[in-house]
Motif scaffolding. Structure first.
Motif, mmCIF file in Angstrom:
data_model
loop_
_atom_site.group_PDB
_atom_site.id
_atom_site.type_symbol
_atom_site.label_atom_id
_atom_site.label_comp_id
_atom_site.label_asym_id
_atom_site.label_seq_id
_atom_site.Cartn_x
_atom_site.Cartn_y
_atom_site.Cartn_z
ATOM 1 N N VAL A 81 0.836 -1.205 0.000
ATOM 2 C CA VAL A 81 0.000 0.000 0.000
ATOM 3 C C VAL A 81 0.865 1.246 0.000
ATOM 4 O O VAL A 81 0.614 2.198 -0.772
ATOM 5 C CB VAL A 81 -0.943 -0.010 1.224
ATOM 6 N N ILE A 82 1.887 1.263 0.821
ATOM 7 C CA ILE A 82 2.755 2.436 0.907
ATOM 8 C C ILE A 82 3.593 2.580 -0.358
ATOM 9 O O ILE A 82 3.803 3.700 -0.844
ATOM 10 C CB ILE A 82 3.627 2.363 2.168
ATOM 11 N N GLN A 83 4.044 1.480 -0.910
ATOM 12 C CA GLN A 83 4.801 1.568 -2.158
ATOM 13 C C GLN A 83 3.933 2.111 -3.280
ATOM 14 O O GLN A 83 4.391 2.911 -4.110
ATOM 15 C CB GLN A 83 5.367 0.203 -2.544
ATOM 16 N N ARG A 84 2.660 1.707 -3.324
ATOM 17 C CA ARG A 84 1.750 2.245 -4.343
ATOM 18 C C ARG A 84 1.570 3.749 -4.155
ATOM 19 O O ARG A 84 1.449 4.494 -5.141
ATOM 20 C CB ARG A 84 0.401 1.528 -4.298
ATOM 21 N N ASN A 94 -10.004 2.309 1.027
ATOM 22 C CA ASN A 94 -9.255 3.446 0.509
ATOM 23 C C ASN A 94 -7.775 3.290 0.849
ATOM 24 O O ASN A 94 -7.424 2.607 1.811
ATOM 25 C CB ASN A 94 -9.806 4.735 1.119
ATOM 26 N N GLU A 95 -6.916 3.945 0.089
ATOM 27 C CA GLU A 95 -5.493 3.968 0.402
ATOM 28 C C GLU A 95 -4.898 5.256 -0.150
ATOM 29 O O GLU A 95 -5.504 5.936 -0.993
ATOM 30 C CB GLU A 95 -4.773 2.753 -0.150
ATOM 31 N N SER A 96 -3.718 5.595 0.308
ATOM 32 C CA SER A 96 -3.139 6.901 -0.014
ATOM 33 C C SER A 96 -2.860 7.092 -1.495
ATOM 34 O O SER A 96 -2.871 8.223 -1.990
ATOM 35 C CB SER A 96 -1.862 7.116 0.799
ATOM 36 N N SER A 97 -2.606 6.015 -2.233
ATOM 37 C CA SER A 97 -2.359 6.166 -3.665
ATOM 38 C C SER A 97 -3.580 6.718 -4.395
ATOM 39 O O SER A 97 -3.448 7.313 -5.474
ATOM 40 C CB SER A 97 -1.948 4.825 -4.282
ATOM 41 N N TYR A 98 -4.762 6.544 -3.812
ATOM 42 C CA TYR A 98 -5.986 7.038 -4.448
ATOM 43 C C TYR A 98 -6.124 8.550 -4.354
ATOM 44 O O TYR A 98 -7.083 9.120 -4.881
ATOM 45 C CB TYR A 98 -7.220 6.372 -3.832
ATOM 46 N N LEU A 99 -5.174 9.199 -3.718
ATOM 47 C CA LEU A 99 -5.200 10.662 -3.654
ATOM 48 C C LEU A 99 -5.166 11.267 -5.057
ATOM 49 O O LEU A 99 -5.644 12.392 -5.264
ATOM 50 C CB LEU A 99 -4.012 11.183 -2.829
ATOM 51 N N ILE A 100 -4.636 10.545 -6.019
ATOM 52 C CA ILE A 100 -4.562 11.080 -7.380
ATOM 53 C C ILE A 100 -5.953 11.308 -7.965
ATOM 54 O O ILE A 100 -6.135 12.197 -8.812
ATOM 55 C CB ILE A 100 -3.735 10.161 -8.306
ATOM 56 N N TYR A 101 -6.942 10.545 -7.514
ATOM 57 C CA TYR A 101 -8.310 10.735 -8.003
ATOM 58 C C TYR A 101 -8.940 11.979 -7.377
ATOM 59 O O TYR A 101 -9.725 12.672 -8.025
ATOM 60 C CB TYR A 101 -9.155 9.496 -7.722
ATOM 61 N N VAL A 102 -8.605 12.244 -6.125
ATOM 62 C CA VAL A 102 -9.043 13.478 -5.484
ATOM 63 C C VAL A 102 -8.390 14.668 -6.178
ATOM 64 O O VAL A 102 -9.042 15.669 -6.489
ATOM 65 C CB VAL A 102 -8.696 13.461 -3.983
ATOM 66 N N LEU A 103 -7.095 14.548 -6.427
ATOM 67 C CA LEU A 103 -6.364 15.600 -7.132
ATOM 68 C C LEU A 103 -6.998 15.907 -8.482
ATOM 69 O O LEU A 103 -7.213 17.074 -8.822
ATOM 70 C CB LEU A 103 -4.909 15.168 -7.333
#
Length: 276
Positions: free
Chosen positions: A21-24, A217-226
């Motif tokens: 998850v963190i690597q993604r 949810n995971e932190s890599s999905y921040l790109i969709y919020v962005l």
């Protein structure tokens, strides 16, 4: 480089694949991860996460409103003890949650006020959790309002009027997956808010953005919020990433004071700022 200003990566939801998850997240450009506390039961897991990723994980400390139980005074003592031992980047997440239970409102209000005052003592931002409690939270912020009050209104889902009210208390708006929902509503007025008042977050493992709504949810999905926020503001994603990252750093890092015993954190801050 993106900053996730709110992610619960120590959650048991990530027990099986945390490193992946963190690597993604890193692969997606999300290199800064701000971690809110819940209660004393999560402290060691937070410390472990920081130990594994010391250059990327930034910890908060506080008592979540849904963890304000009959022993909340003991829990607040734990929070105070942890602050006496080391530096944190915010007091959070704290606030009021009346979604499930309104009977504990008075204790939640007490815990919220005490932790706001703790943040002022350490000249730190607060990170606010608000669910079905805008009026109650605004009343307390009004009573505590001064130059030392600042922070982030986490997972903001209110109206335009409530957004401006939060900003009037020197709060940034934490925008997450809800902005991608068809019924999220905040997308209808967000472009009327000065972008200097916006930071991005996931609140993972909760509130996944479209196209992952309903899943973990995971932190890599921040790109969709962005992508959605960039669309709302009519800005290139790269530009929005730079602006919101600088907003996050200004609120959560560079506005702090440090002493000589906190050189490790100061070094980390200088490195972060150099890479913005």
């Amino acid at each position: 480089m993106l900053t996730d200003t709110h992610t619960h990566l120590y959650s048991e939801h990530f027990n099986e694949d945390l490193s992946l998850v963190i690597q993604r997240a890193f692969d997606s450009g999300v290199k800064r991860l701000f971690i809110p506390a819940i209660d004393s039961a999560t402290t060691e897991a937070m410390y472990s996460l920081e130990k594994q990723y010391p250059d990327n994980v930034f910890l908060m400390m506080g008592l979540h409103p849904t963890s304000v139980k009959s022993n909340f005074e003991q829990e607040l003592e734990h929070v105070k003890r942890e602050f006496s031992k080391r530096h944190f980047f915010a007091v959070g997440e704290i606030g009021i949650d009346l979604h499930w239970d309104k009977s504990n409102l008075e204790n939640q209000k007490k815990a919220f006020k005490i932790q706001i005052q703790l943040a002022k003592k350490y000249k730190l931002p607060i990170v606010i959790h608000c669910r079905d409690a805008f009026d109650e939270i605004f009343k307390i912020l009004e009573s505590e309002n001064d130059d030392d009050l600042f922070g982030i209104f986490h997972c903001f889902t209110g109206t335009e009027e409530q957004a401006n009210k939060a900003i009037s208390f020197n709060m940034k708006l934490g925008i997450g997956g809800v902005v991608t929902f068809k019924n999220g509503k905040i997308d209808t007025f967000l472009n009327k808010i000065d972008i200097k008042n916006i930071v991005l977050e996931t609140d993972s493992p909760y509130l996944s953005p479209v196209p992952y709504r309903g899943k973990r949810n995971e932190s890599s999905y921040l790109i969709y919020v962005l992508a959605k926020v960039a669309e709302i503001f009519g800005l290139p994603e790269k530009e929005l990433a730079e602006i919101t990252t600088k907003n996050a750093i200004k609120t959560l890092i560079t506005s702090k004071t440090y002493d000589q015993e906190q050189e490790h954190y100061l070094d980390k801050v200088e490195d972060v700022v150099m890479r913005v």
